[in-house]
Write an enzyme that holds these catalytic residues in place. Structure first.
Site, PDB file in Angstrom:
ATOM      1  N   CYS A   2      -9.658  37.279  50.058  1.00 45.77           N
ATOM      2  CA  CYS A   2     -10.680  37.947  50.869  1.00 45.77           C
ATOM      3  C   CYS A   2     -11.773  36.948  51.238  1.00 45.77           C
ATOM      4  CB  CYS A   2     -11.322  39.124  50.177  1.00 45.77           C
ATOM      5  SG  CYS A   2     -10.180  40.410  49.703  1.00 45.77           S
ATOM      6  N   ARG A  27      -8.063  33.100  53.626  1.00 45.31           N
ATOM      7  CA  ARG A  27      -8.298  33.748  52.334  1.00 45.31           C
ATOM      8  C   ARG A  27      -7.668  35.130  52.239  1.00 45.31           C
ATOM      9  NH1 ARG A  27     -12.318  31.219  49.454  1.00 45.31           N
ATOM     10  NH2 ARG A  27     -12.520  33.072  48.174  1.00 45.31           N
ATOM     11  N   TRP A  74      -7.498  40.660  51.740  1.00 44.05           N
ATOM     12  CA  TRP A  74      -6.198  40.512  51.091  1.00 44.05           C
ATOM     13  C   TRP A  74      -6.121  41.718  50.154  1.00 44.05           C
ATOM     14  CZ3 TRP A  74      -4.358  39.919  46.049  1.00 44.05           C
ATOM     15  CH2 TRP A  74      -3.013  39.528  45.941  1.00 44.05           C
ATOM     16  N   ASN A 100     -15.326  40.905  47.527  1.00 52.88           N
ATOM     17  CA  ASN A 100     -14.154  40.120  47.154  1.00 52.88           C
ATOM     18  C   ASN A 100     -14.081  40.175  45.631  1.00 52.88           C
ATOM     19  OD1 ASN A 100     -12.314  38.093  46.615  1.00 52.88           O
ATOM     20  ND2 ASN A 100     -13.611  36.420  47.333  1.00 52.88           N
ATOM     21  N   GLY A 101     -12.944  40.553  45.089  1.00 54.00           N
ATOM     22  CA  GLY A 101     -12.824  40.663  43.636  1.00 54.00           C
ATOM     23  C   GLY A 101     -12.240  42.022  43.281  1.00 54.00           C
ATOM     24  N   GLU A 487       9.081  22.717  43.485  1.00 49.35           N
ATOM     25  CA  GLU A 487       8.144  22.776  44.601  1.00 49.35           C
ATOM     26  C   GLU A 487       8.881  23.019  45.925  1.00 49.35           C
ATOM     27  OE1 GLU A 487       5.169  23.237  45.048  1.00 49.35           O
ATOM     28  OE2 GLU A 487       4.630  22.415  46.990  1.00 49.35           O
ATOM     29  N   LYS A 491       8.161  26.111  48.329  1.00 52.64           N
ATOM     30  CA  LYS A 491       7.762  25.907  49.725  1.00 52.64           C
ATOM     31  C   LYS A 491       8.654  26.725  50.643  1.00 52.64           C
ATOM     32  CE  LYS A 491       4.841  24.607  49.511  1.00 52.64           C
ATOM     33  NZ  LYS A 491       3.668  24.234  48.744  1.00 52.64           N
ATOM     34  N   GLU A 494       8.179  30.658  50.222  1.00 57.24           N
ATOM     35  CA  GLU A 494       6.909  31.272  50.636  1.00 57.24           C
ATOM     36  C   GLU A 494       6.725  31.295  52.148  1.00 57.24           C
ATOM     37  OE1 GLU A 494       3.237  29.400  49.301  1.00 57.24           O
ATOM     38  OE2 GLU A 494       4.175  27.433  49.377  1.00 57.24           O
ATOM     39  N   HIS A 510      24.291  26.775  34.029  1.00 55.81           N
ATOM     40  CA  HIS A 510      24.053  27.808  33.008  1.00 55.81           C
ATOM     41  C   HIS A 510      23.605  29.123  33.638  1.00 55.81           C
ATOM     42  CE1 HIS A 510      24.678  24.913  29.808  1.00 55.81           C
ATOM     43  NE2 HIS A 510      23.940  24.065  30.515  1.00 55.81           N
ATOM     44  N   LYS A 609      -4.697  31.885  50.723  1.00 55.80           N
ATOM     45  CA  LYS A 609      -4.845  30.494  50.292  1.00 55.80           C
ATOM     46  C   LYS A 609      -5.558  30.372  48.953  1.00 55.80           C
ATOM     47  CE  LYS A 609      -4.714  26.008  51.119  1.00 55.80           C
ATOM     48  NZ  LYS A 609      -3.415  25.383  50.914  1.00 55.80           N
TER      49      LYS A 609
HETATM   50  C1  F6R Z   1       1.735  27.269  47.341  1.00 57.42           C
HETATM   51  C2  F6R Z   1       0.333  27.237  47.002  1.00 57.42           C
HETATM   52  C3  F6R Z   1      -0.106  27.935  45.779  1.00 57.42           C
HETATM   53  C4  F6R Z   1      -1.306  27.225  45.149  1.00 57.42           C
HETATM   54  C5  F6R Z   1      -1.849  28.040  43.979  1.00 57.42           C
HETATM   55  C6  F6R Z   1      -3.004  27.333  43.290  1.00 57.42           C
HETATM   56  O1  F6R Z   1       2.023  26.508  48.477  1.00 57.42           O
HETATM   57  O2  F6R Z   1      -0.461  26.676  47.709  1.00 57.42           O
HETATM   58  O3  F6R Z   1       0.924  28.076  44.868  1.00 57.42           O
HETATM   59  O4  F6R Z   1      -0.919  25.974  44.713  1.00 57.42           O
HETATM   60  O5  F6R Z   1      -2.270  29.275  44.435  1.00 57.42           O
HETATM   61  O6  F6R Z   1      -4.035  27.080  44.175  1.00 57.42           O
HETATM   62  P1  F6R Z   1      -5.147  26.014  43.852  1.00 57.42           P
HETATM   63  O7  F6R Z   1      -4.514  24.681  43.878  1.00 57.42           O
HETATM   64  O8  F6R Z   1      -6.165  26.188  44.938  1.00 57.42           O
HETATM   65  O9  F6R Z   1      -5.687  26.351  42.501  1.00 57.42           O
END
Ligand code: F6R
Length: 614
Positions: A2, A27, A74, A100-101, A487, A491, A494, A510, A609
């Site tokens: 948010c 956000r 969000w 937000n929260g 990773e 990627k 998501e 396994h 994000k």
């Molecule tokens: C995936 C991604 C998330 C962040 C995670 C932690 O592409 O970006 O998995 O890595 O939410 O975020 P930060 O690094 O901001 O603590």
């Protein structure tokens, strides 16, 4: 999660709010709304979907007034509907609130207020708070600080987290903001004041900011502000200047921020290294660790905590630090560590990694470690973020703003910094000067090696087209390539919504081997290292089950051409930097697959994000 923005000043609030919301959309992008004080009532506008829907609606309404608040949501409590969209207005229509929260005790508050005749129109926790403020205001009756006191007293009853902004019809010259657990920043302009969850919302208006700390409440006026704690202690606010390049947040010639940020990696890594490689002593140096070399020598064990992609960076750090510094490292999900009460040795150093510096679980892990008296360090990208302010010492990434929800340049810069940390710790112990110099040279070569991989983007895009219809994907790697497999899978899933799993290549048999079919390809990392032949055996196991294979392989591995359906060759490098190089093709592959599937690459569904709720 948010985004909040507030404005009070001589300009039209609505356009500043909309602009701020657009910049905060990363956000959360389920719905957006704003409320502006104009005369006797609020102009209140809310729309589901992106901020552009709200902006379109705003063009059809006259929104006058110089005081307002906005929000991009969000969803936590309640579905994505207009009724659940912020701002929420109290049932007496006197207050508007953006939040937000999570208000954890909202059900009790709501029940209490319903008993007093307050009406509720949404399923949100936030609506309970705006009505609680209205309730206290009605009880307060008189007093010059009636609005402020009603917000403050309401917050004393709230359990949970908040970053919020509140408007009151009777006090058009004031916005009240408060924070606990969710970031909130005040911006001070010329005859105008702003409030936001991130400086990105207003940095083009003013770069003079005040970061609120937890349990602080701010009274914002056009010509100034005052801050105290919710329990009425005075706070000496520090006005800071943020260094913000407006062009950082523009797309330029790229189709998506994710693409732009992938291509920015050579520069991001150069920025992370600048001034930190000490060739005279064959080591790395950092300005803000706040520990002496002899204190570092006493570290017996390192615990890394983070979430998501940053957690994968921690796994790479584990390999690198154990390999080059021979210090035992453990990696924990921050969300688990914070509640696990893990026994830690007294000479443990706790390291957190967070791009945003605001992830609530990572912040809580940091606080838990500090509460227990452990030394803490952080790797963060966002200057002035809560984690950066609360850690004992830290290392900034200087990767530039990362806008795409899927982390790319922040990830590789976190690995690079981990490699420099491994070098620094190694040189305090058994790593020779010569080995230090070899690693430094490898780090310096990285930006150009990444440029070489990026110049192969068309080749990777062609491969992506062939796999865009996959129903599932496996990413397999051994040793330090295992976190890159994790990773890669994250990627891809998501941003393209293809289910993907990352596994240690040998572990695949396994269980996940059951998934292999013509519609579930595998990507394997094949380096010219001691695992080479074993990885090739794993690859054969995939092929034997009709699995299509993409090999990401180093130039010196001389990968046999007929062993994979598609091959992406990357430069050969020092083992400490190989995971960085291997990350680039998987980022590009995921990006192009998602693009091919017409996915909203920068704003994938259900994501945000900055994850500031548990
Ligand atoms: C995936 C991604 C998330 C962040 C995670 C932690 O592409 O970006 O998995 O890595 O939410 O975020 P930060 O690094 O901001 O603590």
């Amino acid at each position: 999660m948010c985004g909040i923005v507030g404005y009070i000043g001589k300009q039209k609030a609505a356009s500043i709010l909309l602009d701020g919301l657009q910049r905060l959309e990363y956000r959360g992008y389920d719905s957006a709304g704003l409320a502006v004080l104009s005369g006797e009532k609020f102009s209140h506008l809310r729309r589901t979907g992106r901020v552009k829907n709200l902006a379109q609606a705003a063009r059809e309404h006259s929104l006058f007034g110089g005081t307002g608040i906005g929000h991009t949501r969000w969803a936590t409590h309640g579905e994505v509907t207009e009724a659940n969209t912020h701002p929420h207005v109290s049932s007496d229509e006197k207050f508007a609130l953006v939040h937000n929260g999570v208000i954890e005790n909202y059900l009790g508050i709501r029940k209490f207020l319903e008993g007093k005749g307050y009406e509720f129109f949404s399923s949100t926790d936030s609506e309970a708070l705006v009505n609680l403020i209205a309730y206290h205001y009605a009880k307060e009756q008189n007093g010059t600080d009636r609005f402020f006191e009603s917000v403050r007293k309401s917050l004393l009853h709230v359990e949970g987290t908040y970053g919020l902004g509140v408007l009151c019809l009777d006090e058009p010259g004031e916005i009240i903001g408060a924070r606990k657990g969710s970031p909130l920043i005040v911006g001070l302009g010329d005859g105008e004041s702003l409030l936001a969850s991130d400086v990105a919302a207003f940095a083009h208006h003013t770069q003079n900011v005040v970061y609120l700390n937890d349990s602080e409440i701010v009274r914002l006026k056009a010509g100034g502000f005052s801050i105290s704690t919710i329990s009425q202690e005075d706070v000496e606010a520090v006005v800071q200047r943020v260094d913000w390049q407006v062009e950082e947040s523009t797309l330029g010639d790229f189709s998506h921020y994710m693409e732009k940020e992938i291509f920015e990696q050579p520069t991001a890594l150069e920025n992370a290294m600048r001034g930190r490689l000490d060739e005279v002593n064959g080591t790395a140096k950092f300005g803000g660790l706040n520990l002496t070399a002899s204190e570092f020598r006493q570290v017996d064990r390192i615990l890394f905590c983070a979430c998501g992609t940053a957690w994968h960076a921690c796994l790479v750090a584990e390999y690198l630090i154990e390999r080059f510094a021979r210090i035992p490292v453990e990696v924990e999900y921050a969300s688990e560590f914070r509640y696990r009460n893990a026994p830690l040795d007294k000479d443990t150093l706790v390291f957190v990694i967070s791009q945003s510096g605001e992830t609530i679980d990572t912040l809580a892990a940091l606080r838990e470690a500090r509460r227990k008296g452990f030394r803490t360090l952080a790797i963060t990208n966002v200057v002035g973020s809560t984690i950066a302010r609360e850690t004992d010492g830290g290392i900034y990434q200087y990767a530039g703003a990362e806008i795409g929800v899927a982390s790319t340049k922040a990830f590789t810069s976190q690995i690079l910094i981990s490699a420099m940390v491994a070098l620094y710790f190694g040189r305090l112990r058994d790593l020779s000067y010569q080995d230090g110099i070899v690693l430094i040279q490898a780090l310096k070569n990285l930006p150009d090696q990444i440029r070489t991989i990026l110049s192969e983007a068309d080749h990777i895009q062609k491969i992506a087209r062939k796999y865009a219809d996959a129903e599932g994907f496996l990413f397999l790697g051994r040793q330090v390539m295992f976190p890159i497999a994790l990773e890669g899978a994250l990627k891809l899933k998501e941003i393209s919504y293809i289910h993907a799993e990352g596994y240690p290549a040998a572990e695949m048999k396994h269980g996940p081997i059951a998934l292999i079919s013509e519609t579930c390809p595998s990507l394997l990392f094949v380096n010219n290292d001691e695992m080479y032949h074993k990885t090739l055996s794993n690859l054969q196991e995939v092929r034997a089950r009709k699995g299509r294979v993409i090999a990401v392989t180093t130039l010196d591995a001389n990968f046999p051409k007929d062993l994979a359906n598609d091959i992406i060759t990357i430069p050969s490098a020092h083992e400490a930097v190989q995971p960085i190089l291997a990350s680039i093709p998987v980022q590009l592959l995921s990006y192009y697959i998602a693009k091919e599937r017409n996915c909203d690459v920068d704003k994938p569904r259900n994501l945000a994000k900055s994850v500031t709720v548990e």
